[in-house]
Design a protein around this motif. Structure first.
Motif, mmCIF file in Angstrom:
data_model
loop_
_atom_site.group_PDB
_atom_site.id
_atom_site.type_symbol
_atom_site.label_atom_id
_atom_site.label_comp_id
_atom_site.label_asym_id
_atom_site.label_seq_id
_atom_site.Cartn_x
_atom_site.Cartn_y
_atom_site.Cartn_z
ATOM 1 N N VAL A 93 0.841 -1.198 0.000
ATOM 2 C CA VAL A 93 0.000 0.000 0.000
ATOM 3 C C VAL A 93 0.876 1.248 0.000
ATOM 4 C CG1 VAL A 93 -1.622 1.346 1.405
ATOM 5 C CG2 VAL A 93 -2.025 -1.099 1.029
ATOM 6 N N GLU A 94 1.910 1.239 0.811
ATOM 7 C CA GLU A 94 2.832 2.382 0.856
ATOM 8 C C GLU A 94 3.545 2.556 -0.482
ATOM 9 O OE1 GLU A 94 3.081 4.638 3.283
ATOM 10 O OE2 GLU A 94 1.462 3.525 4.275
ATOM 11 N N ASP A 95 3.967 1.441 -1.079
ATOM 12 C CA ASP A 95 4.633 1.513 -2.386
ATOM 13 C C ASP A 95 3.686 2.052 -3.455
ATOM 14 O OD1 ASP A 95 6.939 0.550 -1.263
ATOM 15 O OD2 ASP A 95 6.688 -1.514 -2.030
ATOM 16 N N ALA A 96 2.432 1.637 -3.417
ATOM 17 C CA ALA A 96 1.457 2.112 -4.404
ATOM 18 C C ALA A 96 1.262 3.618 -4.275
ATOM 19 C CB ALA A 96 0.130 1.380 -4.225
ATOM 20 N N ARG A 97 1.199 4.120 -3.037
ATOM 21 C CA ARG A 97 1.092 5.572 -2.833
ATOM 22 C C ARG A 97 2.302 6.296 -3.424
ATOM 23 N NH1 ARG A 97 -0.831 5.168 3.330
ATOM 24 N NH2 ARG A 97 -2.991 4.609 2.907
ATOM 25 N N PHE A 98 3.469 5.710 -3.230
ATOM 26 C CA PHE A 98 4.697 6.302 -3.772
ATOM 27 C C PHE A 98 4.618 6.387 -5.301
ATOM 28 C CE2 PHE A 98 8.892 5.558 -5.659
ATOM 29 C CZ PHE A 98 9.578 6.686 -5.196
ATOM 30 N N TYR A 99 4.167 5.289 -5.937
ATOM 31 C CA TYR A 99 4.095 5.272 -7.400
ATOM 32 C C TYR A 99 3.032 6.251 -7.909
ATOM 33 C CZ TYR A 99 7.171 1.219 -7.437
ATOM 34 O OH TYR A 99 8.239 0.382 -7.282
ATOM 35 N N ILE A 100 1.955 6.411 -7.155
ATOM 36 C CA ILE A 100 0.928 7.374 -7.572
ATOM 37 C C ILE A 100 1.473 8.801 -7.471
ATOM 38 C CG2 ILE A 100 -1.307 8.370 -6.895
ATOM 39 C CD1 ILE A 100 -2.216 5.489 -6.269
ATOM 40 N N GLU A 101 2.191 9.077 -6.386
ATOM 41 C CA GLU A 101 2.778 10.412 -6.235
ATOM 42 C C GLU A 101 3.777 10.709 -7.353
ATOM 43 O OE1 GLU A 101 4.503 10.490 -2.331
ATOM 44 O OE2 GLU A 101 2.541 10.495 -1.343
ATOM 45 N N ASN A 102 4.470 9.682 -7.831
ATOM 46 C CA ASN A 102 5.457 9.863 -8.903
ATOM 47 C C ASN A 102 4.859 9.630 -10.286
ATOM 48 O OD1 ASN A 102 7.696 10.534 -7.275
ATOM 49 N ND2 ASN A 102 7.881 8.387 -6.684
ATOM 50 N N GLU A 104 3.640 7.066 -11.747
ATOM 51 C CA GLU A 104 3.969 5.802 -12.418
ATOM 52 C C GLU A 104 2.723 4.924 -12.365
ATOM 53 O OE1 GLU A 104 7.725 4.004 -11.356
ATOM 54 O OE2 GLU A 104 8.453 5.948 -10.657
ATOM 55 N N TRP A 105 1.796 5.172 -13.316
ATOM 56 C CA TRP A 105 0.460 4.594 -13.262
ATOM 57 C C TRP A 105 0.461 3.076 -13.420
ATOM 58 C CZ3 TRP A 105 -1.258 8.429 -10.945
ATOM 59 C CH2 TRP A 105 -1.116 9.720 -11.390
ATOM 60 N N ASN A 106 1.297 2.546 -14.286
ATOM 61 C CA ASN A 106 1.314 1.091 -14.490
ATOM 62 C C ASN A 106 1.772 0.353 -13.239
ATOM 63 O OD1 ASN A 106 0.361 0.586 -17.191
ATOM 64 N ND2 ASN A 106 2.176 1.671 -17.898
ATOM 65 N N ARG A 107 2.819 0.867 -12.602
ATOM 66 C CA ARG A 107 3.302 0.222 -11.373
ATOM 67 C C ARG A 107 2.268 0.343 -10.254
ATOM 68 N NH1 ARG A 107 9.712 1.523 -10.681
ATOM 69 N NH2 ARG A 107 10.411 0.367 -12.501
ATOM 70 N N ALA A 108 1.634 1.501 -10.167
ATOM 71 C CA ALA A 108 0.619 1.710 -9.132
ATOM 72 C C ALA A 108 -0.560 0.747 -9.334
ATOM 73 C CB ALA A 108 0.130 3.152 -9.146
ATOM 74 N N LEU A 109 -1.005 0.599 -10.586
ATOM 75 C CA LEU A 109 -2.116 -0.319 -10.864
ATOM 76 C C LEU A 109 -1.717 -1.762 -10.593
ATOM 77 C CD1 LEU A 109 -4.964 -0.837 -11.838
ATOM 78 C CD2 LEU A 109 -4.073 -0.909 -14.187
ATOM 79 N N SER A 110 -0.509 -2.124 -10.976
ATOM 80 C CA SER A 110 -0.032 -3.488 -10.726
ATOM 81 C C SER A 110 -0.026 -3.795 -9.229
ATOM 82 C CB SER A 110 1.365 -3.661 -11.317
ATOM 83 O OG SER A 110 1.857 -4.943 -11.054
ATOM 84 N N LEU A 111 0.480 -2.859 -8.440
ATOM 85 C CA LEU A 111 0.495 -3.062 -6.987
ATOM 86 C C LEU A 111 -0.914 -3.109 -6.407
ATOM 87 C CD1 LEU A 111 3.494 -1.062 -5.532
ATOM 88 C CD2 LEU A 111 2.995 -3.456 -5.258
ATOM 89 N N GLN A 112 -1.791 -2.226 -6.873
ATOM 90 C CA GLN A 112 -3.167 -2.254 -6.372
ATOM 91 C C GLN A 112 -3.847 -3.582 -6.713
ATOM 92 O OE1 GLN A 112 -4.782 -0.326 -4.378
ATOM 93 N NE2 GLN A 112 -3.240 1.259 -4.233
ATOM 94 N N THR A 113 -3.522 -4.154 -7.856
ATOM 95 C CA THR A 113 -4.070 -5.462 -8.225
ATOM 96 C C THR A 113 -3.546 -6.546 -7.286
ATOM 97 O OG1 THR A 113 -4.194 -4.750 -10.538
ATOM 98 C CG2 THR A 113 -4.308 -7.108 -10.119
#
Length: 181
Positions: A93-102, A104-113
């Motif tokens: 969850v923390e990593d996904a927030r980091f990717y959203i702030e930066n 990086e939509w694909n990484r954020a979506l992958s982590l949320q999945t």
């Protein structure tokens, strides 16, 4: 004692009993009734029944102990699994927030999945609802910015999330309507 050994002992005792009956019937002196021998016979029958009961109880208790140990082991293993997955999800969850702030939509979506998959495996309906809400917001804002492969993976997990969340079905309808355009 194994069941095979118990059956062997049982068979041996039956054969010895039959042999002793045959030997006693072959004696040549006249049969007379003796109160003391009848009493000894009844007592030996009772002792045999008590021994059989003890053996049965021992085997039954041994099986109950094995079942109890297995249940406790399974419970502890599930608790450990839940703790490990829960900690992993917290970091994701923390990593996904980091990717959203930066952005990086694909990484954020992958982590949320992956997070959604973890909550489904843990059967945590509230967390599945929260994750589906986040994915809904994400898709409404950034569906054009993510790759079709990530969307496909997310769709597969959303299908698994339908029993846990009605919103998952609504999100699937939104994604489907986006691609029909």
């Amino acid at each position: 004692m194994s069941k095979k050994n118990i059956w062997i002992l049982f068979g041996t005792s039956v054969l010895l009993s039959i042999a002793s009956i045959c030997i006693s019937l072959l004696r040549s002196e006249p049969l007379t009734w003796d109160g003391m021998s009848a009493l000894v016979g009844i007592l030996s029958l009772l002792v045999t029944l008590l021994l059989g009961w003890q053996i049965y109880t021992f085997i039954d208790i041994e099986n109950k102990i094995k079942r109890t140990i297995k249940e406790e082991f399974d419970k502890k293993a599930k608790d450990i699994y839940t703790a490990i997955i829960g900690n992993t999800l917290t970091y994701q969850v923390e990593d996904a927030r980091f990717y959203i702030e930066n952005r990086e939509w694909n990484r954020a979506l992958s982590l949320q999945t992956h997070i959604l998959q973890g909550y489904i495996n843990l059967n945590q309906k509230e967390k599945v609802e929260e994750t589906v809400d986040l994915l809904t917001t994400f898709f409404h804002l950034h569906i054009k910015d993510v790759s079709p492969e990530n969307i496909t993976r997310t769709i597969k997990e959303l299908k698994k999330a339908i029993p846990h969340s009605d919103k998952a079905y609504e999100l699937l309808l939104f994604i489907g309507s986006f691609f029909k355009k």
